[in-house]
Design an enzyme around this catalytic site. Sequence first.
Site, short mmCIF file in Angstrom:
data_model
loop_
_atom_site.label_atom_id
_atom_site.label_comp_id
_atom_site.label_asym_id
_atom_site.label_seq_id
_atom_site.Cartn_x
_atom_site.Cartn_y
_atom_site.Cartn_z
N CYS A 25 -26.09 -32.40 -39.28
CA CYS A 25 -25.05 -33.53 -39.71
C CYS A 25 -23.70 -32.72 -40.04
O CYS A 25 -22.78 -33.36 -39.94
CB CYS A 25 -25.87 -34.39 -40.83
SG CYS A 25 -25.66 -33.20 -42.50
N HIS B 86 -26.02 -35.73 -46.70
CA HIS B 86 -25.60 -36.06 -45.24
C HIS B 86 -24.09 -35.93 -45.30
O HIS B 86 -23.45 -36.34 -46.11
CB HIS B 86 -26.12 -37.49 -44.96
CG HIS B 86 -26.03 -38.12 -43.58
ND1 HIS B 86 -26.47 -37.32 -42.73
CD2 HIS B 86 -25.54 -39.17 -43.00
CE1 HIS B 86 -26.17 -37.69 -41.43
NE2 HIS B 86 -25.78 -38.97 -41.75
N ASN C 258 -20.79 -42.38 -38.27
CA ASN C 258 -22.23 -41.61 -38.59
C ASN C 258 -22.67 -40.69 -37.41
O ASN C 258 -21.96 -40.86 -36.21
CB ASN C 258 -23.10 -42.72 -38.98
CG ASN C 258 -24.53 -41.86 -39.73
OD1 ASN C 258 -24.31 -40.65 -39.93
ND2 ASN C 258 -25.24 -42.63 -40.23
#
Length: 355
Positions: free
Chosen positions: A161, A297, A317
Site C-alpha cells: 500500500c 494503510h 484506494n
Amino acid sequence: MASPSSLPKLLLLACFTILSSSIRSSAHDFSIVGYSPDDLTCIDKLINLFESWIDKHGKKYKSLEEKLHRFEIFKDNLKHIDERNKVASNYWLGLNEFADMSHDEFKNMYLGSRQISCLKGMSPIKNSSTGMSRACLSRSTGGRKEPLLGSRTKDLVVCSCWAFSTVAAVEGINQIATGNLTELSEQELIDCDTTYNNGCNGGLMDYAFAYIVSKGGIHKEEDYPYLMEEGTCEENRGESEVVTISGYHDVPANDEQSLLKALANQPLSVAIEASGRDFQFYSGGVFDGHCGTELDHGVAAVGYGSSKGLDYIIVKNSWGPKWGEKGFIRMKRNTGKPAGMCGINKMTSFPTKNK
C-alpha cells in the site's frame, strides 16, 4: 444414520446439489448494495443470492466443502452489511468481491497483521525540502478535482500500500508539472527501495520519495510491471525513461487546514486506519463510521468537496475499481478531532517537482 447436528449441513448440501442445476444463469438483479430485503427471508433466496454473487465476481472454489465454508462467511458478512445499513445514514455497505472473506482474512491479505501493518508503525524521516512546489490550481467539478486523480485505480491485492500511495502522488505532481499522465512502477519500489522499506512487509511513503530522488527517478509501469509479489531489483532497465521529482514535503500533523491547502495543489500521500469491518464493504457515500487512528494503510488524497451539508476528502484506494465508489472513498472532514476521520490528518506528505 446422520446425527441431528449434521442434518443442517446435509440439508444445505442437498440444496446446493439441487439448485446448482436449476438456478438461473443470468446475473442477480443487484440493488445498489447488492441484495434486496427479500434475499434475507429464507435459505433458498440466500443460496440464490450467493450463486448469483459467485457468477457476478467470477469466483471458483476447489470443493463443495470450501463452497459451504464460504457461504457461511458470506451469510455472516451479509448480516453485518444489512445491520450497518439500517443505522448508517451517510454511507452504505455492499456485497463487493470481498464478501466471502472473513474480516480477519481480509485484514491479513490487504492490511497485514497488527504487528507488521502495511505501514509498519514507523515514524517518517524528516526531509530537506524547502517548501511546496508551485503547481497550477485545478478546476473543481462537484468537489472532485479532476486533474489530481492521476491514473486509473489499481488493484494491488496483497502487497505494498505504501508503494501505491507514493506512486499515486508522484503520478499526480508529474501530470500537473508536465501535462502528461504517466503510470509509474510500484514494483520498482517494492523490489529496490529496501534501505528502510520492506516490500510486501511494509514501508513508508517518505522513504519511497527519498529513494526516487536519490535514484534520479522512477520507471514507468509498462517498463517495470507489477508482479503482485516481491521480485529481484532491476533498477537499470535498458534505456527506459524515468519520471523524476525534486523532493518531498511533510504536512504538519493533525492540521486539517494545512492538509487541505496542500491538497488544493496536488494529490497527497496519506495514512489511515482501514482495519474496521465497514471499510471492507464500503460501497458509497460519505464515510463517517467507527474507526481509530492506528495507521495501517497508505492511500492517496486526491480532492475534497461537500455534499448535503457533509464535508469530505476524496481518497483513492488500491483495492481495485469494484471497491467503494469505483475505487475511491469519500471520508468525512471537519470532524472536530485533530487526527481527522480514521487518522487521515496524522501523517501526510507529497512530492515536489520543478517545472
